[in-house]
Design a protein around this motif. Structure first.
Motif, PDB file in Angstrom:
ATOM      1  N   TRP A 195       7.505  13.975 -11.529  1.00 29.73           N
ATOM      2  CA  TRP A 195       7.510  13.923 -12.899  1.00 29.73           C
ATOM      3  C   TRP A 195       9.150  12.820 -13.395  1.00 29.73           C
ATOM      4  O   TRP A 195       9.894  12.552 -12.824  1.00 29.73           O
ATOM      5  CB  TRP A 195       7.914  15.697 -13.861  1.00 29.73           C
ATOM      6  N   LYS A 196       8.098  11.686 -14.280  1.00 30.29           N
ATOM      7  CA  LYS A 196       8.655  10.207 -14.537  1.00 30.29           C
ATOM      8  C   LYS A 196       9.674   9.961 -13.710  1.00 30.29           C
ATOM      9  O   LYS A 196      11.145   9.713 -12.969  1.00 30.29           O
ATOM     10  CB  LYS A 196       9.599  10.599 -15.976  1.00 30.29           C
ATOM     11  N   THR A 197       9.488  10.114 -12.401  1.00 26.23           N
ATOM     12  CA  THR A 197      10.272   9.291 -10.761  1.00 26.23           C
ATOM     13  C   THR A 197       9.920   7.983 -10.848  1.00 26.23           C
ATOM     14  O   THR A 197       9.375   6.982 -11.295  1.00 26.23           O
ATOM     15  CB  THR A 197       9.071  10.024  -9.596  1.00 26.23           C
ATOM     16  N   ASP A 198      10.958   7.292 -10.848  1.00 26.05           N
ATOM     17  CA  ASP A 198      11.707   5.781 -11.290  1.00 26.05           C
ATOM     18  C   ASP A 198      12.025   5.435 -10.186  1.00 26.05           C
ATOM     19  O   ASP A 198      11.747   5.992  -8.731  1.00 26.05           O
ATOM     20  CB  ASP A 198      12.755   5.415 -12.637  1.00 26.05           C
ATOM     21  N   LEU A 199      12.346   4.171  -9.817  1.00 26.99           N
ATOM     22  CA  LEU A 199      12.377   2.715  -8.981  1.00 26.99           C
ATOM     23  C   LEU A 199      13.651   3.674  -8.368  1.00 26.99           C
ATOM     24  O   LEU A 199      13.547   2.831  -6.532  1.00 26.99           O
ATOM     25  CB  LEU A 199      12.173   1.323  -9.452  1.00 26.99           C
ATOM     26  N   SER A 200      14.080   4.476  -9.067  1.00 33.22           N
ATOM     27  CA  SER A 200      15.573   4.679  -8.549  1.00 33.22           C
ATOM     28  C   SER A 200      15.485   5.861  -7.298  1.00 33.22           C
ATOM     29  O   SER A 200      16.224   6.585  -6.196  1.00 33.22           O
ATOM     30  CB  SER A 200      16.656   5.461  -9.764  1.00 33.22           C
ATOM     31  N   HIS A 201      14.436   6.133  -7.198  1.00 31.79           N
ATOM     32  CA  HIS A 201      13.963   7.106  -6.201  1.00 31.79           C
ATOM     33  C   HIS A 201      12.394   6.707  -5.710  1.00 31.79           C
ATOM     34  O   HIS A 201      11.327   7.149  -5.411  1.00 31.79           O
ATOM     35  CB  HIS A 201      12.994   8.202  -7.193  1.00 31.79           C
ATOM     36  N   LEU A 202      12.838   5.970  -4.843  1.00 27.03           N
ATOM     37  CA  LEU A 202      11.162   4.866  -4.648  1.00 27.03           C
ATOM     38  C   LEU A 202      10.818   5.409  -2.990  1.00 27.03           C
ATOM     39  O   LEU A 202       9.313   5.711  -3.509  1.00 27.03           O
ATOM     40  CB  LEU A 202      11.875   3.291  -3.681  1.00 27.03           C
ATOM     41  N   GLN A 203      11.431   6.533  -2.628  1.00 29.78           N
ATOM     42  CA  GLN A 203      10.748   7.097  -1.350  1.00 29.78           C
ATOM     43  C   GLN A 203      10.473   8.352  -2.502  1.00 29.78           C
ATOM     44  O   GLN A 203       8.894   8.769  -1.143  1.00 29.78           O
ATOM     45  CB  GLN A 203      12.314   6.896  -0.474  1.00 29.78           C
ATOM     46  N   SER A 235      23.839  -0.609  -6.509  1.00 26.44           N
ATOM     47  CA  SER A 235      23.593  -2.126  -6.139  1.00 26.44           C
ATOM     48  C   SER A 235      22.253  -2.149  -6.042  1.00 26.44           C
ATOM     49  O   SER A 235      21.714  -1.367  -6.935  1.00 26.44           O
ATOM     50  CB  SER A 235      23.604  -2.142  -4.445  1.00 26.44           C
ATOM     51  N   LYS A 236      21.846  -3.425  -6.124  1.00 23.29           N
ATOM     52  CA  LYS A 236      20.140  -3.707  -6.417  1.00 23.29           C
ATOM     53  C   LYS A 236      20.118  -4.397  -4.639  1.00 23.29           C
ATOM     54  O   LYS A 236      20.501  -4.976  -4.548  1.00 23.29           O
ATOM     55  CB  LYS A 236      19.681  -4.723  -7.688  1.00 23.29           C
ATOM     56  N   CYS A 237      18.652  -3.528  -4.878  1.00 21.98           N
ATOM     57  CA  CYS A 237      17.488  -4.649  -3.222  1.00 21.98           C
ATOM     58  C   CYS A 237      16.300  -4.730  -3.665  1.00 21.98           C
ATOM     59  O   CYS A 237      15.671  -4.233  -4.259  1.00 21.98           O
ATOM     60  CB  CYS A 237      17.604  -2.776  -2.116  1.00 21.98           C
ATOM     61  N   HIS A 238      15.534  -5.677  -2.563  1.00 23.96           N
ATOM     62  CA  HIS A 238      14.246  -6.412  -2.610  1.00 23.96           C
ATOM     63  C   HIS A 238      13.695  -4.534  -2.083  1.00 23.96           C
ATOM     64  O   HIS A 238      13.829  -4.239  -1.106  1.00 23.96           O
ATOM     65  CB  HIS A 238      14.047  -6.906  -2.079  1.00 23.96           C
ATOM     66  N   VAL A 239      12.179  -4.264  -2.923  1.00 23.39           N
ATOM     67  CA  VAL A 239      11.161  -3.598  -2.308  1.00 23.39           C
ATOM     68  C   VAL A 239      10.775  -4.172  -1.065  1.00 23.39           C
ATOM     69  O   VAL A 239      10.861  -3.205  -0.356  1.00 23.39           O
ATOM     70  CB  VAL A 239      10.143  -3.819  -3.447  1.00 23.39           C
ATOM     71  N   GLU A 279       6.599  -8.109  -3.331  1.00 22.81           N
ATOM     72  CA  GLU A 279       8.158  -8.114  -1.983  1.00 22.81           C
ATOM     73  C   GLU A 279       9.961  -8.319  -2.984  1.00 22.81           C
ATOM     74  O   GLU A 279      10.344  -7.497  -2.817  1.00 22.81           O
ATOM     75  CB  GLU A 279       7.474  -8.766  -1.483  1.00 22.81           C
ATOM     76  N   ASN A 280       9.836  -9.055  -3.699  1.00 19.62           N
ATOM     77  CA  ASN A 280      10.569  -9.387  -4.345  1.00 19.62           C
ATOM     78  C   ASN A 280      11.142  -8.663  -5.282  1.00 19.62           C
ATOM     79  O   ASN A 280      12.190  -9.167  -6.183  1.00 19.62           O
ATOM     80  CB  ASN A 280      10.825 -11.159  -4.920  1.00 19.62           C
ATOM     81  N   GLU A 281      10.821  -7.140  -6.269  1.00 18.89           N
ATOM     82  CA  GLU A 281      11.206  -6.557  -7.137  1.00 18.89           C
ATOM     83  C   GLU A 281      12.692  -5.506  -6.721  1.00 18.89           C
ATOM     84  O   GLU A 281      12.746  -5.684  -5.660  1.00 18.89           O
ATOM     85  CB  GLU A 281       9.369  -5.767  -7.851  1.00 18.89           C
ATOM     86  N   TRP A 282      13.082  -5.840  -7.255  1.00 20.97           N
ATOM     87  CA  TRP A 282      14.926  -4.821  -7.100  1.00 20.97           C
ATOM     88  C   TRP A 282      14.395  -3.853  -7.491  1.00 20.97           C
ATOM     89  O   TRP A 282      13.744  -3.050  -8.381  1.00 20.97           O
ATOM     90  CB  TRP A 282      16.106  -5.831  -8.372  1.00 20.97           C
ATOM     91  N   TYR A 283      15.301  -2.866  -7.061  1.00 23.80           N
ATOM     92  CA  TYR A 283      15.138  -1.195  -7.165  1.00 23.80           C
ATOM     93  C   TYR A 283      16.518  -1.448  -7.015  1.00 23.80           C
ATOM     94  O   TYR A 283      17.421  -1.676  -5.937  1.00 23.80           O
ATOM     95  CB  TYR A 283      14.700  -0.608  -6.032  1.00 23.80           C
ATOM     96  N   PRO A 284      17.365   0.187  -7.746  1.00 24.24           N
ATOM     97  CA  PRO A 284      18.627   0.288  -7.702  1.00 24.24           C
ATOM     98  C   PRO A 284      19.001   1.237  -6.396  1.00 24.24           C
ATOM     99  O   PRO A 284      18.449   2.323  -5.389  1.00 24.24           O
ATOM    100  CB  PRO A 284      18.987   1.920  -7.955  1.00 24.24           C
ATOM    101  N   CYS A 285      19.629   0.530  -5.499  1.00 21.98           N
ATOM    102  CA  CYS A 285      19.980   1.148  -4.251  1.00 21.98           C
ATOM    103  C   CYS A 285      21.485   1.099  -3.211  1.00 21.98           C
ATOM    104  O   CYS A 285      22.355   1.512  -4.888  1.00 21.98           O
ATOM    105  CB  CYS A 285      19.848   0.160  -2.687  1.00 21.98           C
ATOM    106  N   GLY A 286      21.832   1.920  -2.845  1.00 22.38           N
ATOM    107  CA  GLY A 286      23.970   2.169  -2.159  1.00 22.38           C
ATOM    108  C   GLY A 286      23.777   3.324  -3.495  1.00 22.38           C
ATOM    109  O   GLY A 286      23.316   3.906  -3.777  1.00 22.38           O
TER     110      GLY A 286
END
Length: 638
Positions: free
Chosen positions: A407-415, A589-593, A577-584
């Motif tokens: 439900w409503k999974t966003d880029l912060s939960h990319l895995q 932080s922001k990382c490339h997908v 490929e160059n899209e950002w997602y929250p990491c750390g």
């Protein structure tokens, strides 16, 4: 009452039951071309492999078994030949040989079988009706639908469509099927017509084309005596219309026995009597084999002696069988051979013209007509299965369950997101695979029957199945994705949704194609299911989600994996490929997908190559299925 009186009484009884028929298309009208069937010294041998245990070190032995051992006979237009004998005596094998239904590679057939002194040809094939013992019919079609679809496929284009339908309706009436014309055929666990009505439908399918030759395998098997007599009465009337009728029959009543013009009695592949049915008892009495009781069903007596059971209880069965074969060769065989030779001047009508005529061309209808009729028939037959509540409910439950779990999974939960994408590819790999893997094994009997009779081209049948299955193949995954995609909070852009949908539909079609290919190659549901499960699990393991560092010597599996290409395209449809997602640790932080560990090895390259790979599989699996089906129902006459 002696034998001759019984025969005359039966004939009179049948004629009294025949009322005047004024229907526009009478099934009892005369045959287009009377055909005399002759068979001389027919021998049929097959190779039998002895079963081998996996513990045994010895080689598998192959033995040659002779099923038919020099059979001779002649059947003229207007006659019914009944072939009697114990189980395993070769009745069905001989009937199959006479009907031109011996499949290529199944065995070695020698001798001479001729039709008006000509070999089996497409013309003969078009003029032949063949009723199998197992009544291969679609259970969910009604009696009228079954016969109408058969008429639309088998009757030539010299008949208009409405005339073909009227012909089918006339057959329904004349076979006494009006009472059940709107009842489905049914199957063991689906209530439908009775056994006798089912058998009449099978006969009706064959007599629609007004055949000159009619072959029937055990038409009265499993029927009560009254129903059996009705079936044989129909055959009697058809024969009196100038047709040549050949049937196997197991143990007819005395009334039925005397309705047959000629009898061929077999014992372990050997003929021990051929001649008039009314003379059979007198013949065996003249050679010293009389029944022990005065009043006995002739077929019971004939089956007893064919099994080696005579009035002399001290005589061994094998000795009696050998004696009967020897007596046949010395007393009857010469008469049969003389009868065969004496008919050369009476069956000179050419069948070649029949094969080239408008009634019996290479195909009775055009490719497009066959495709349309088969598509309509397939949709009517499979609507109960394709649109079943269980199947639709299964998809809805899984789609809502996925939507709730992600439900409503966003880029912060990319895995989690890529886990959902891989689950979607996994679920829609197995679902269509198991739906399509049963397609051809379930229809094998029907396909063999209809292909053997030259009803339609294999290509028209195959395309009708492929196109007819598309609605449910495409509608259900579309509904699934519409529900899951938006509940799970995947990329909301319309272009990304449409690209994901396109990839999913292609994946479904490729997985279904693999199921079609496996089913057509193996033609056994259990084996095909096991093989399909192993193959699809292998594809999933090599798909790039579970194992990322695959050893080089086995890494090639991913290049034949449906899941690998689908998973790559699903990722390409969601991210750049160059899209950002929250990491750390805290997501600050922001990382490339493209640098995410679960995506990095998959990469954002080769999207076009993956698309071509799926397209090649989409076509390739279906081509394999088509060529695998070409062996079904193929006989030596095409």
């Amino acid at each position: 009452m002696d034998n001759q009186e019984v025969a005359i009484d039966v004939e009179a009884q049948i004629e009294n039951n025949n009322d005047d028929r004024t229907l526009p298309f009478s099934i009892f009208k005369k045959a287009n071309l009377p055909i005399t069937l002759k068979f001389e010294n027919v021998v049929y041998t097959v190779k039998v492999k002895e079963p081998k245990s996996w513990l045994s070190q010895t080689k598998v032995k192959t033995e040659e078994m002779t099923i038919l051992k020099g059979i001779n006979g002649i059947v003229k237009p207007g006659e019914i030949l009944a072939m009697l004998g114990p189980s395993g005596s070769g009745k069905t094998s001989l009937l199959t040989a006479l009907g031109g239904r011996i499949s290529e590679g199944k065995g070695k057939l020698t001798g001479n079988i001729s039709y008006n002194n000509k070999p089996f040809s497409k013309g003969v094939k078009r003029a032949t009706g063949f009723v199998t013992q197992d009544d291969a019919l679609y259970p969910h079609l009604t009696v009228t639908e079954t016969l109408v679809f058969t008429a639309l496929l088998r009757l030539p284009n010299s008949f208009k469509k409405q005339e073909k339908i009227k012909q089918a309706e006339a057959v329904v009436t004349e076979l006494g099927l009006d009472r059940c014309k709107n009842t489905i055929i049914g199957e063991p666990f689906l209530r439908g017509v009775s056994g006798g009505e089912r058998k009449r439908v099978s006969i009706g399918q064959e007599i629609l084309i007004n055949p000159s030759l009619l072959f029937l395998d055990e038409p009265t098997s499993g029927l009560d005596s009254t129903t059996a007599q009705r079936i044989v009465s129909i055959l009697w009337e058809l024969a009196r219309g100038g047709r040549t009728v050949v049937t196997t029959i197991h143990q007819p009543s005395s009334r039925l026995f005397y309705m047959f013009d000629k009898i061929l009695l077999l014992s372990e592949g050997n003929p021990i009597y051929f001649g008039l049915g009314s003379n059979a008892m007198d013949y065996f009495g003249s050679v010293g084999y009389s029944p022990s009781v005065e009043r006995i069903n002739p077929s019971d007596f004939l089956l007893d002696i064919a099994n080696g059971v005579g009035s002399d209880e001290l005589q061994r069965p094998e000795a009696l069988k050998e004696a009967l074969v020897a007596v046949y060769k010395t007393t009857l065989l010469d008469n049969v051979i003389n009868d065969l030779k004496g008919q050369d001047g009476h069956c000179t009508q050419s069948i070649e013209s029949l094969g080239d005529s408008k009634h019996f061309g290479d195909w009775p209808t055009t490719w497009w007509q066959q495709f349309c009729v088969l598509s309509e028939r397939g949709l009517k037959h499979r609507r109960h299965d394709s649109f079943s509540g269980l199947k639709i409910g299964q998809v809805f439950v899984v789609s809502f369950l996925c939507g709730l779990l992600w439900w409503k999974t966003d880029l912060s939960h990319l895995q989690d997101q890529i886990g959902l994408l891989f689950f979607v590819s996994s679920f829609w790999a197995f679902f269509p695979l198991f739906q399509q893997i049963f397609t051809f094994p379930e229809e094998r009997r029907m396909l063999e029957k209809e292909r053997s009779s030259g009803m339609y081209r294999l290509s028209s049948y195959f395309m009708s199945r492929i196109v007819g299955d598309l609605p449910m193949e495409l509608i259900l995954p579309t509904i699934f994705l519409i529900i899951t995609y938006w509940m799970a909070g995947l990329n909301p852009k319309p272009a990304n949704f449409l690209l994901t949908l396109l990839v999913l539909l292609a994946h479904v079609l490729v997985s279904g194609g693999l199921g079609l290919a496996l089913g057509a190659l193996v033609m056994d549901q259990k084996t095909a299911t096991t093989l399909g499960s192993v193959m699809m699990l292998t594809f999933l393991l090599a798909g790039g989600y579970y194992v990322r560092h695959v050893p080089v010597f086995i890494a090639w599996i991913k290049y034949v994996s449906i899941s690998y290409y689908t998973y790559k395209l699903l990722i390409l449809g969601q991210y750049t490929e160059n899209e950002w997602y929250p990491c750390g640790e805290n997501g600050n932080s922001k990382c490339h997908v493209g640098d995410f560990e679960g995506i990095k090895l998959i990469g954002f390259h080769s999207g076009l190559a993956s698309s071509f790979a799926l397209a090649a599989m989409l076509v390739g699996y279906r081509v394999v299925a088509y060529f695998a089906l070409m062996r079904i129902g193929k006989t030596k006459a095409g």
